[in-house]
Structures are given as structure tokens and as C-alpha cells.
Design an enzyme around this catalytic site. Structure first.
Site, mmCIF file in Angstrom:
data_model
loop_
_atom_site.group_PDB
_atom_site.id
_atom_site.type_symbol
_atom_site.label_atom_id
_atom_site.label_comp_id
_atom_site.label_asym_id
_atom_site.label_seq_id
_atom_site.Cartn_x
_atom_site.Cartn_y
_atom_site.Cartn_z
ATOM 1 C CG ASP A 95 2.954 12.124 -33.804
ATOM 2 O OD1 ASP A 95 3.308 13.342 -33.775
ATOM 3 O OD2 ASP A 95 2.147 11.689 -34.630
ATOM 4 C CG ASP A 96 3.322 9.407 -28.294
ATOM 5 O OD1 ASP A 96 3.043 10.647 -28.478
ATOM 6 O OD2 ASP A 96 2.236 8.422 -28.047
#
Length: 718
Positions: A313-314
Site C-alpha cells: 500500500d501507499d
């Protein structure tokens, strides 16, 4: 089985809370301690005998360099609000409505080459000679009165979005972090040297936890708090753009991209819609770039005797764990934050040595939806168990190597029930992992292919977490499938035409007309329709949900209407008669009506379609015999235990298998997994109350009573 009480757990430590960190490490059986955004590990923690993960976000810790090299910052295209022309000239304020702490206009000569102005009423680009730029505004001449105009432009992203979120939600007060673009030569040279130096300066680190790579998912904020989140797409490539990237693309692919290829009239190139050729080409272009640069980083980390894990994620965009290039980077592990079962399957699917799940709730005062977690009014122990209920059923089907948490460990001090819950979950995880280590679980002879535009690239996902894509029926289907004892793969429409159905029993196509999941114009292919028709006629099953195979311009709206025995009226059949029907209840499928929604314009295409559910006189779930196979239709699918059971029974019926097949349960709230190597049958109670169920085994039916949310191991050894 004996419970394994240590290992496979990553704990977020925190300087200043050394004794508490080590106490919880022991309680949770941790073998790894990590830092998190905003925390440090002291020497006492580092020297305590645990493996150490260190978190770095390679592009967002360099404000001083960004200040000296402002042209090294990342960019994106934005589109102005539409402005009405009341006369022959008008002015468009470019940044009106955008969050100016996130974006800063890029009006350099390099950027201005890519500005565009559109007459949106006429859907035509305004010639460059008819507009000029000055002081953050575009002036347009030669306008058609009462037409609306927009301007598209490049801007710098001056506040890294994850840092921005933590500042605005979790009240961080540190400086606003900026992000560097590795496509900028000076920035890339700097980042490589920075990582070299960092590895030398951190000899205690065993695993470098890259969070993540270079480009964040798209998250565009507005200035008005009534609509602050203007656009979010976890799989979009908008934040990878720059004049340098666009110039390199043109050189490699032989044609130029424009601002309109990204902003798309303000709709953006959202993942939920079929991509243009330009988008597919640009994605491939960026994936190659990201893989090339990521491998350089991984090689640096390996050179210093450390392992390289990457957080999914990110800033993951371009990495594509299900893509063809992911394995070439050489990551030692993939870490995925999970709210749900399908996210576990996504992580487990990637080809890396170690798969690790970061559990929720995150150790922050509030959760992603803004409600209290580790603060007054929060009940994090209930959150943890609720998430585990979804994760557990997926982990019974496909294993991962590790689990862990992230955030501020000290926040758990006032929540002992949470600490106890995590200890129980960690022990249960280790037991499930051991079962997998001894042998894979039994799978029913049902091979399911989920069919959509993206195919394998979007295996076990759509675009974001469950709560961000929960309006799409397919994400609910993915979540249900994540814990069912069936083989699942994800295929594209091109795959079908290239023979992908040869080892498939059931095809599922779910979505809205024109979206990437239903397929849109892909259904204009005669070859696709013919191949799926053959597949069902010769004994396969086609399950359509929502508006499957829908595309206008043909005799039926659903291109697979002849197989499904169902279609949808787009207004052209309001004068046509409708088949009368009776709702049938004698098929071995327990219908969960609340899961099916209500599409009002559905109709039967012939009198041989069996209606299992109807609302307001309109069929909502049907079965249609077609040759040796079956077409099955559902107007919607919303996941819950009852609808998951409905899907299981539908798959069994489609494959001519009984509902009391071995190793299943008779109860919607009780799911099972059988491990032949250990002769172990695992039953899980998804209910928050005591539940009794019958389990079907090769030793006859067994009745079991499970405590609320209990996992019960039942040995069937002689």
C-alpha cells in the site's frame, strides 16, 4: 494439534516504552520488532535479540534536497472547474477548488507545453493560438457564448499524501514531507547514495521495509471541507506523470500523450472503466521504469547484507504484484495491510519468498473512517476480532508466512482486551500456518474463472480496500470466494479468446454496463461470445451478476442473454410482452434475497428460465439450462455469511455436486477447511453467538457446537 506460541509475528516497537515493547513482544510471540512512521527504536530494543525491520519511504524523507531542487518533485495533471463563456472571451482560474497545501501550479515552460484548453460543450480542444496563460489563469478568446470551457495543467505535489493524511487525521505536527521523482536524474543519483549511506549507518537492521516505492496511488483533495476527497483511485497512474516521463514515452512508443489522456474530461482514467490503448501503453511504460529502478534499490540493500521487503500500500503504483515484472525486482518479501479476506489472497498470490499481513486496527487514535480506535470510545479488541473473522477464512485456503501490526505501541496500554485478542489471534495464525506446512487443504472439484478487463493483473482486487470499492458487486464476490474451497483464477477477455477456458468449470462476470468488470466494448467481439457460448453449451457454467456482458448496439443488451435466459431493458422494449413466471424454491440453492439488490428493468428471454427470486414482479436470480451447461444470473451480490453460502451452493449446483459434499458444513455461519495430510477438519464459527452445525466427513456426519467466533480443530485420525 499443539499450539505454536512464538514466531512469525512483527511487533511495532517504540523508544521510550522499552519495557512495554518487550513485554508485548513476549505476549504476542514476536520474533521481529519494527519501527513505524513517527516512531524510533532505542538501543535497548535493538539489542534485545529480535530481528529488526526498519521502515523507509525512499521518496519522502528529503525536504532539504527538494528545496534545493524544486524541479525534482513529483507532479500530476489537474483539470480546472468548467467555466461558462458569457461572451467571446473568458478567464479560467486554474487552481480554484483544489487544496493548495497539496498542489502548487507548475507554470514552467516545460510544463506549459502540456497545458490544454477544451470546449466541453463541443467536446473539442481549443487551438493554442486562442488562449494564453498568466498569473495562474488561462484567458480564452474566440469563445462560443454559453459553452463551458476547462483548462488542464501540470502541478507540483508539494505534500506527500500519506503524510498529509496523518497530519489531518492523526494530528501530526511535523513538517510537511515532499516527494522526489526518481525520473529526475539528480534526484535518482541522490536517492541511490542516500540508501547506500543509510544501509551503512543502520547495521542493526535485518530487513529494509520499503514503504513503498516511488509513486503513490491517486488521492486528490479539494479546498471545500464539504467535498474534500475529490478523487481516489488506488490503481491509477496519474501521480507518475511529468514532462520528462511524457517525453520518454513519446520516444519509446512513437506517439505523444496529452493532458486529456489523463484527466479524461474530469473523469480521469479510473480503474473501474476499460482502459484506452494510451492508458495500457503508459501503464506498461511505467511498470518497466519502476521495476528497473526498484531492482537497483534492492541490489543496494542486498549488497549490505540486508533483506528487502516492500509494503504493497501507499506508494506502490507501477509495482503491480500480479504483473509480469514483479518477480524480476528480487524482493525478499511483500507486506500487505488487510481489512478483508481478498486482500490476504492478493498478498499470498504474489511470487516472493515471504508474504506478511499487517493487521488492523492500526495502532493510531482513530481508524481510516475517522472513528475512535485507541482513544476514548474505541473498542479495538472488537475491531481486531472483526477483521480476523474475514482474514481467517482466507488464510485457511491459502497461507502466508507472517503477520504483524503497525503504529504507536504505547496506545495499547489502556486496552488490555486488545492485547489479549492479538495474543489469541497470533497463536491461531501459527496453528493454521502449521496445517498448511504439512499439506494443502482439500479443494472441491470446482475451477472458477473471474472474467474482467484486467484479468490476472487485478487478481483478488479491484482498486483499493473493501470499504473503498464496496459498491461494486465483484469485490463482494471476491470476498466470498476468498474463503471457499474452490480453485479461483482471474482471466481477461483476451485470455478467453486464447484458450483460457480449457481448465475452467465456471466463469463469473459481474459489473455495470460499460465498466471494466462487466467488460464494455470487449463484448463486441463475436469470437468472445462464441467461445463462451460453446463453453456453456458443452457443460460449463456462466454466472452473470448485475449487468454482465452488457453493451449496446445488438439485439440483446446482455450479449450472453441467450445463455442466461435473462436480459435488461434499456428502454427499447417497453412495449414488448413479458414472460409470466412463478418463483421456484425446489433447487438446492438457499437464496439470500437481501444480497441481490433490485434491478427494475430485468426480463426473461424465454419461458424455460427458472426464477429463484423476484422483487416487485421482476426476476432477480435465475437459472437457465443451456445445452449441457447452465446460465445463472444474480441482479447483485452483497457479501455476508448467508450470501456466501448461496454462492457456494450455486457453484455446487453449477457443477452438479451435492450440497452435502464431503468436508462442508450445513450451516451458513460455519465454514470448514479439511487438511488431508493431518486428517484435520477445521470448523470456524462466523457468528457472535454459539452455533451448532453438521459437518460432512468421510466418516459420516458429525454434529459440532462452536462458541462465538470459535475456530475448532477436529482430528479425524483413526
Amino acid at each position: 494439534m499443539s499450539t505454536i506460541s512464538k514466531g512469525d509475528f512483527t511487533l511495532p516497537g517504540e523508544a521510550g516504552y522499552e519495557q512495554y515493547t518487550l513485554e508485548l513482544a513476549k505476549k504476542w510471540g514476536a520474533d521481529v520488532i519494527r519501527d513505524s512512521d513517527g516512531t524510533k527504536l532505542s538501543d535497548e530494543i535493538v539489542d534485545a535479540g529480535y530481528r529488526i525491520y526498519s521502515t523507509i519511504c525512499i521518496i519522502r524523507q528529503h525536504n532539504a534536497f527538494a528545496a534545493e531542487h524544486p524541479d525534482s518533485q513529483q507532479q500530476t495533471f489537474l483539470m480546472s472547474k468548467p467555466v461558462l463563456a458569457a461572451g467571446e472571451s473568458m478567464t479560467i482560474p486554474l487552481m480554484d477548488g483544489y487544496f493548495t497545501e497539496q498542489f502548487e501550479l507548475n507554470d514552467t515552460a516545460d510544463a506549459l507545453r502540456y497545458y490544454q484548453v477544451y470546449d466541453r460543450t463541443a467536446n473539442a480542444e481549443v487551438p493554442r493560438a486562442q488562449w494564453s496563460y498568466a498569473d495562474g489563469k488561462v484567458t480564452v478568446t474566440g469563445c462560443t457564448p454559453w459553452h463551458q470551457y476547462t483548462a488542464s495543467f501540470l502541478c507540483w505535489r508539494i505534500w506527500e499524501e500519506i503524510n498529509m493524511y496523518n497530519h489531518t487525521t492523526n494530528h501530526w505536527t511535523s513538517e510537511h514531507l515532499r516527494q522526489l521523482d526518481p525520473r529526475h536524474p539528480a534526484a535518482w543519483a541522490y536517492l541511490q547514495q542516500w540508501l547506500e549511506d543509510w544501509c551503512v549507518q543502520n547495521p542493526q537492521t535485518n530487513v529494509v521495509r520499503l514503504t513503498s516505492l516511488f509513486y503513490n496511488f491517486v488521492w486528490i483533495w479539494g479546498s471545500d471541507p464539504r467535498n474534500q476527497n475529490l478523487f481516489t483511485d488506488w490503481a491509477s497512474y496519474d501521480f507518475t506523470v511529468s514532462p520528462a516521463a511524457l517525453d520518454a514515452f513519446k520516444k519509446q512508443y512513437g506517439y505523444a500523450l496529452t493532458a486529456e489522456d489523463f484527466v479524461n474530461g474530469g473523469k480521469h482514467q479510473v480503474t473501474h472503466m476499460p482502459p484506452t490503448k494510451a492508458k495500457r501503453d503508459y501503464m506498461d511504460f511505467m511498470q518497466a521504469f519502476v521495476a528497473e529502478k526498484a531492482k537497483v534499490l534492492v541490489d543496494i540493500i542486498h549488497k549490505h547484507g540486508k533483506q528487502a521487503y516492500v509494503f504493497y500500500d501507499d506508494s506502490w503504483v507501477g509495482m503491480e504484484p500480479c504483473g509480469e515484472r514483479f518477480q524480476s525486482v528480487g524482493f525478499d518479501g511483500l507486506i500487505k495491510c488487510v481489512f478483508s479476506g481478498f486482500e490476504c489472497r492478493l498478498c499470498a498470490y504474489a511470487k516472493v519468498p515471504v508474504h506478511e499481513l499487517r493487521f488492523h486496527p492500526y495502532l493510531f487514535p482513530v481508524g481510516l473512517n475517522g472513528t475512535p480506535t485507541f482513544s476514548e470510545g474505541g473498542t479495538p479488541e472488537k475491531d481486531a476480532v472483526r477483521y480476523w473473522r474475514s482474514v481467517r477464512r482466507a488464510l485457511l485456503r491459502q497461507p502466508v508466512e507472517r503477520i504483524g501490526l503497525g503504529g504507536y505501541l504505547h496506545l495499547t496500554q489502556n486496552f488490555p482486551a486488545f492485547n489479549d485478542a492479538i495474543a489469541d489471534i497470533a497463536d491461531e495464525f501459527r496453528t493454521i500456518k502449521q496445517l498448511h506446512k504439512n499439506g494443502a487443504p482439500y479443494v472441491l472439484p470446482i475451477r472458477v474463472a473471474v472474467l474482467h478487463t484486467w484479468g490476472k493483473l487485478r487478481s483478488w482486487t479491484l482498486s483499493g480496500h473493501f470499504h473503498e470499492t464496496d459498491k461494486h458487486a465483484l469485490i463482494h464476490i471476491n470476498e466470498a470466494l476468498a474463503g471457499l474451497p474452490v480453485d479461483v483464477k482471474f482471466i481477461s477477455f483476451e485470455d478467453v479468446k486464447n484458450g483460457a477456458l480449457k481448465d475452467v468449470d465456471v466463469v463469473i462476470n459481474a459489473g455495470r454496463m460499460g465498466d471494466a468488470w462487466s467488460g464494455g466494448k470487449a463484448w463486441e467481439s463475436e469470437e468472445l461470445v462464441s467461445e463462451l457460448t460453446r463453453f456453456v453449451y458443452e457443460g460449463g457454467a456462466f454466472i452473470g451478476v448485475g449487468e454482465p456482458s452488457a453493451t449496446p448496439g445488438y439485439d440483446r443488451l446482455f450479449r450472453m442473454a441467450h445463455v442466461l435466459g435473462m436480459d435488461e431493458d434499456d428502454g427499447s422494449r417497453v412495449c414488448h410482452g413479458r414472460w409470466a413466471f412463478e418463483v421456484e424454491r425446489d433447487l438446492p440453492i438457499t437464496v439470500e434475497e437481501s444480497s441481490l439488490g433490485n434491478l427494475p428493468h430485468l426480463y426473461l428471454t424465454d419461458g424455460n428460465t427458472h426464477v429463484l427470486c423476484a422483487k416487485n414482479g421482476v426476476p432477480q436470480m435465475t437459472v437457465h439450462d443451456f445445452g449441457k451447461g447452465k446460465g445463472i444470473y444474480m441482479s447483485h451480490f452483497h457479501v455476508n455469511p448467508a450470501s456466501t453460502r448461496m454462492l457456494l451452493e450455486t457453484l455446487l449446483y453449477a457443477c452438479n455436486l451435492p450440497v452435502n459434499s464431503a468436508w462442508l458444513s450445513d450451516h451458513a455461519l460455519v465454514e470448514t477447511a479439511y487438511y488431508p495430510a493431518d486428517r484435520m477438519l477445521v470448523a470456524i464459527n462466523n457468528a457472535e453467538e454459539e452455533t451448532t452445525a453438521v459437518l460432512y466427513t468421510d466418516q459420516g456426519d458429525k454434529t459440532v457446537t462452536l462458541k462465538p467466533l470459535e475456530t475448532k480443530m477436529i482430528s479425524l485420525k483413526d
